[in-house]
Design a protein around this motif. Structure first.
Motif, PDB file in Angstrom:
ATOM      1  N   TYR A  48       1.380  -1.423  -0.112  1.00 61.74           N
ATOM      2  CA  TYR A  48       0.059  -0.334  -0.041  1.00 61.74           C
ATOM      3  C   TYR A  48       0.944   1.500  -0.081  1.00 61.74           C
ATOM      4  CZ  TYR A  48      -3.371   3.434   1.676  1.00 61.74           C
ATOM      5  OH  TYR A  48      -4.146   4.742   1.724  1.00 61.74           O
ATOM      6  N   PHE A  49       1.828   1.230   0.751  1.00 61.20           N
ATOM      7  CA  PHE A  49       2.848   2.295   0.821  1.00 61.20           C
ATOM      8  C   PHE A  49       3.795   2.248  -0.366  1.00 61.20           C
ATOM      9  CE2 PHE A  49       7.323   4.243   1.658  1.00 61.20           C
ATOM     10  CZ  PHE A  49       6.481   5.286   2.914  1.00 61.20           C
ATOM     11  N   LEU A  50       3.643   1.561  -0.716  1.00 59.13           N
ATOM     12  CA  LEU A  50       4.144   1.427  -2.657  1.00 59.13           C
ATOM     13  C   LEU A  50       3.832   2.089  -3.108  1.00 59.13           C
ATOM     14  CD1 LEU A  50       6.668  -1.595  -2.634  1.00 59.13           C
ATOM     15  CD2 LEU A  50       7.803   0.755  -2.366  1.00 59.13           C
ATOM     16  N   GLU A  51       2.354   1.927  -2.693  1.00 59.72           N
ATOM     17  CA  GLU A  51       1.432   1.909  -4.734  1.00 59.72           C
ATOM     18  C   GLU A  51       0.931   3.959  -3.879  1.00 59.72           C
ATOM     19  OE1 GLU A  51      -1.091   0.928  -6.913  1.00 59.72           O
ATOM     20  OE2 GLU A  51       0.742  -0.377  -6.758  1.00 59.72           O
ATOM     21  N   TRP A  52       1.048   4.164  -2.596  1.00 58.68           N
ATOM     22  CA  TRP A  52       1.080   5.431  -2.176  1.00 58.68           C
ATOM     23  C   TRP A  52       1.960   6.682  -2.469  1.00 58.68           C
ATOM     24  CZ3 TRP A  52       3.239   8.428   1.447  1.00 58.68           C
ATOM     25  CH2 TRP A  52       2.448   9.746   2.191  1.00 58.68           C
ATOM     26  N   ILE A  53       3.307   6.484  -2.043  1.00 62.65           N
ATOM     27  CA  ILE A  53       4.250   6.895  -3.527  1.00 62.65           C
ATOM     28  C   ILE A  53       3.584   6.748  -4.709  1.00 62.65           C
ATOM     29  CG2 ILE A  53       6.234   6.874  -2.925  1.00 62.65           C
ATOM     30  CD1 ILE A  53       6.872   5.540  -0.832  1.00 62.65           C
ATOM     31  N   ASN A  54       3.656   5.979  -4.889  1.00 63.04           N
ATOM     32  CA  ASN A  54       4.024   6.048  -6.770  1.00 63.04           C
ATOM     33  C   ASN A  54       2.621   7.105  -7.398  1.00 63.04           C
ATOM     34  OD1 ASN A  54       6.625   4.587  -7.303  1.00 63.04           O
ATOM     35  ND2 ASN A  54       5.943   2.793  -7.065  1.00 63.04           N
ATOM     36  N   ARG A  55       1.597   6.972  -6.695  1.00 65.34           N
ATOM     37  CA  ARG A  55       0.456   7.637  -7.081  1.00 65.34           C
ATOM     38  C   ARG A  55       0.667   9.127  -6.418  1.00 65.34           C
ATOM     39  NH1 ARG A  55      -5.189   4.475  -6.642  1.00 65.34           N
ATOM     40  NH2 ARG A  55      -3.810   3.909  -7.407  1.00 65.34           N
ATOM     41  N   TYR A  56       0.564   9.225  -5.618  1.00 65.86           N
ATOM     42  CA  TYR A  56       0.734  10.670  -4.902  1.00 65.86           C
ATOM     43  C   TYR A  56       1.872  11.697  -4.702  1.00 65.86           C
ATOM     44  CZ  TYR A  56      -4.072   9.123  -4.332  1.00 65.86           C
ATOM     45  OH  TYR A  56      -5.012   8.578  -4.926  1.00 65.86           O
ATOM     46  N   LYS A  57       3.146  11.443  -4.610  1.00 66.77           N
ATOM     47  CA  LYS A  57       4.367  11.966  -4.429  1.00 66.77           C
ATOM     48  C   LYS A  57       5.402  11.609  -5.552  1.00 66.77           C
ATOM     49  CE  LYS A  57       2.580  12.471  -0.397  1.00 66.77           C
ATOM     50  NZ  LYS A  57       2.283  13.675  -0.111  1.00 66.77           N
ATOM     51  N   ILE A  58       5.555  11.065  -5.680  1.00 64.55           N
ATOM     52  CA  ILE A  58       6.955  10.734  -6.853  1.00 64.55           C
ATOM     53  C   ILE A  58       6.777  11.929  -8.238  1.00 64.55           C
ATOM     54  CG2 ILE A  58       8.104   9.568  -8.560  1.00 64.55           C
ATOM     55  CD1 ILE A  58       8.726   8.968  -5.560  1.00 64.55           C
ATOM     56  N   GLU A  66      11.846  13.122  -2.624  1.00 67.59           N
ATOM     57  CA  GLU A  66      11.557  12.054  -3.147  1.00 67.59           C
ATOM     58  C   GLU A  66      12.218  10.644  -3.095  1.00 67.59           C
ATOM     59  OE1 GLU A  66      10.580  12.290  -7.670  1.00 67.59           O
ATOM     60  OE2 GLU A  66       9.349  13.822  -6.974  1.00 67.59           O
ATOM     61  N   GLN A  67      13.960  11.045  -3.030  1.00 74.80           N
ATOM     62  CA  GLN A  67      14.409  10.541  -2.459  1.00 74.80           C
ATOM     63  C   GLN A  67      14.483  10.503  -0.195  1.00 74.80           C
ATOM     64  OE1 GLN A  67      19.039  13.133  -1.715  1.00 74.80           O
ATOM     65  NE2 GLN A  67      19.502  10.493  -2.542  1.00 74.80           N
ATOM     66  N   SER A  68      13.653  10.607  -0.128  1.00 73.18           N
ATOM     67  CA  SER A  68      13.219  10.160   1.225  1.00 73.18           C
ATOM     68  C   SER A  68      12.072   9.239   1.229  1.00 73.18           C
ATOM     69  CB  SER A  68      12.579  11.726   2.425  1.00 73.18           C
ATOM     70  OG  SER A  68      13.293  12.612   2.368  1.00 73.18           O
ATOM     71  N   TYR A  69      11.650   9.211   0.295  1.00 73.81           N
ATOM     72  CA  TYR A  69      10.616   7.969  -0.061  1.00 73.81           C
ATOM     73  C   TYR A  69      11.322   7.092  -0.272  1.00 73.81           C
ATOM     74  CZ  TYR A  69       6.407  11.742   0.641  1.00 73.81           C
ATOM     75  OH  TYR A  69       6.219  12.704   1.292  1.00 73.81           O
ATOM     76  N   GLN A  70      12.251   7.396  -1.168  1.00 75.74           N
ATOM     77  CA  GLN A  70      12.513   6.226  -1.918  1.00 75.74           C
ATOM     78  C   GLN A  70      13.405   5.300  -1.188  1.00 75.74           C
ATOM     79  OE1 GLN A  70      15.016   8.006  -5.256  1.00 75.74           O
ATOM     80  NE2 GLN A  70      13.448   7.798  -6.327  1.00 75.74           N
ATOM     81  N   ILE A  71      13.582   6.012  -0.047  1.00 77.66           N
ATOM     82  CA  ILE A  71      14.982   4.917   1.037  1.00 77.66           C
ATOM     83  C   ILE A  71      14.889   4.439   2.009  1.00 77.66           C
ATOM     84  CG2 ILE A  71      15.885   5.806   2.863  1.00 77.66           C
ATOM     85  CD1 ILE A  71      17.381   8.286   1.552  1.00 77.66           C
ATOM     86  N   ALA A  72      12.848   5.740   1.698  1.00 77.17           N
ATOM     87  CA  ALA A  72      12.404   4.854   3.851  1.00 77.17           C
ATOM     88  C   ALA A  72      11.156   3.044   2.671  1.00 77.17           C
ATOM     89  CB  ALA A  72      10.129   5.272   3.019  1.00 77.17           C
ATOM     90  N   GLU A  73      11.127   3.273   1.110  1.00 74.25           N
ATOM     91  CA  GLU A  73      10.625   2.281   0.157  1.00 74.25           C
ATOM     92  C   GLU A  73      11.547   0.919   0.220  1.00 74.25           C
ATOM     93  OE1 GLU A  73       9.672   1.391  -5.032  1.00 74.25           O
ATOM     94  OE2 GLU A  73      10.331   3.385  -3.474  1.00 74.25           O
ATOM     95  N   ARG A  74      13.174   1.698   0.650  1.00 72.93           N
ATOM     96  CA  ARG A  74      13.850   0.111   0.309  1.00 72.93           C
ATOM     97  C   ARG A  74      14.337  -0.417   2.379  1.00 72.93           C
ATOM     98  NH1 ARG A  74      17.350   3.551  -2.938  1.00 72.93           N
ATOM     99  NH2 ARG A  74      18.186   5.163  -1.093  1.00 72.93           N
ATOM    100  N   LEU A  75      13.575   0.480   2.628  1.00 70.30           N
ATOM    101  CA  LEU A  75      13.848  -0.716   3.811  1.00 70.30           C
ATOM    102  C   LEU A  75      12.902  -0.929   4.401  1.00 70.30           C
ATOM    103  CD1 LEU A  75      13.787   2.672   6.279  1.00 70.30           C
ATOM    104  CD2 LEU A  75      15.803   1.037   5.839  1.00 70.30           C
ATOM    105  N   TRP A  76      11.264  -0.940   3.340  1.00 65.81           N
ATOM    106  CA  TRP A  76      10.240  -2.292   3.460  1.00 65.81           C
ATOM    107  C   TRP A  76      11.376  -3.775   3.384  1.00 65.81           C
ATOM    108  CZ3 TRP A  76       6.715  -1.766   7.101  1.00 65.81           C
ATOM    109  CH2 TRP A  76       6.089  -0.363   6.501  1.00 65.81           C
TER     110      TRP A  76
END
Length: 76
Positions: A48-58, A66-76
């Motif tokens: 869900y988090f990845l979908e949310w990032i790609n849809r609403y943030k990137i 955006e780099q902060s979101y990508q770092i968070a994505e890698r933590l999952w």
């Protein structure tokens, strides 16, 4: 993108009376008619988090954000 890690939990319903089951079935039928997809309930928080990032943030914020979101994505 689907991840194989994470726990997917589904809710099970138990009804004491037939009327409760009937009402729940009617409510689900209405949702299905309006386009509800029950398979979307089987999603992990990470997915869900990845979908949310790609849809609403990137593509909508600064490079650093955006780099902060990508770092968070890698933590999952």
């Amino acid at each position: 993108m689907t991840r194989t890690t994470g726990i997917v939990r589904s809710a099970t319903l138990a009804f004491v009376q037939k009327l409760g089951a009937k009402n729940a079935a009617e409510e689900l039928e209405q949702k299905l008619k309006m386009g509800f997809d029950p398979s979307l309930n089987d999603i992990t928080f990470a997915d869900y988090f990845l979908e949310w990032i790609n849809r609403y943030k990137i593509g909508k914020y600064s490079h650093d954000t955006e780099q902060s979101y990508q770092i968070a994505e890698r933590l999952w």
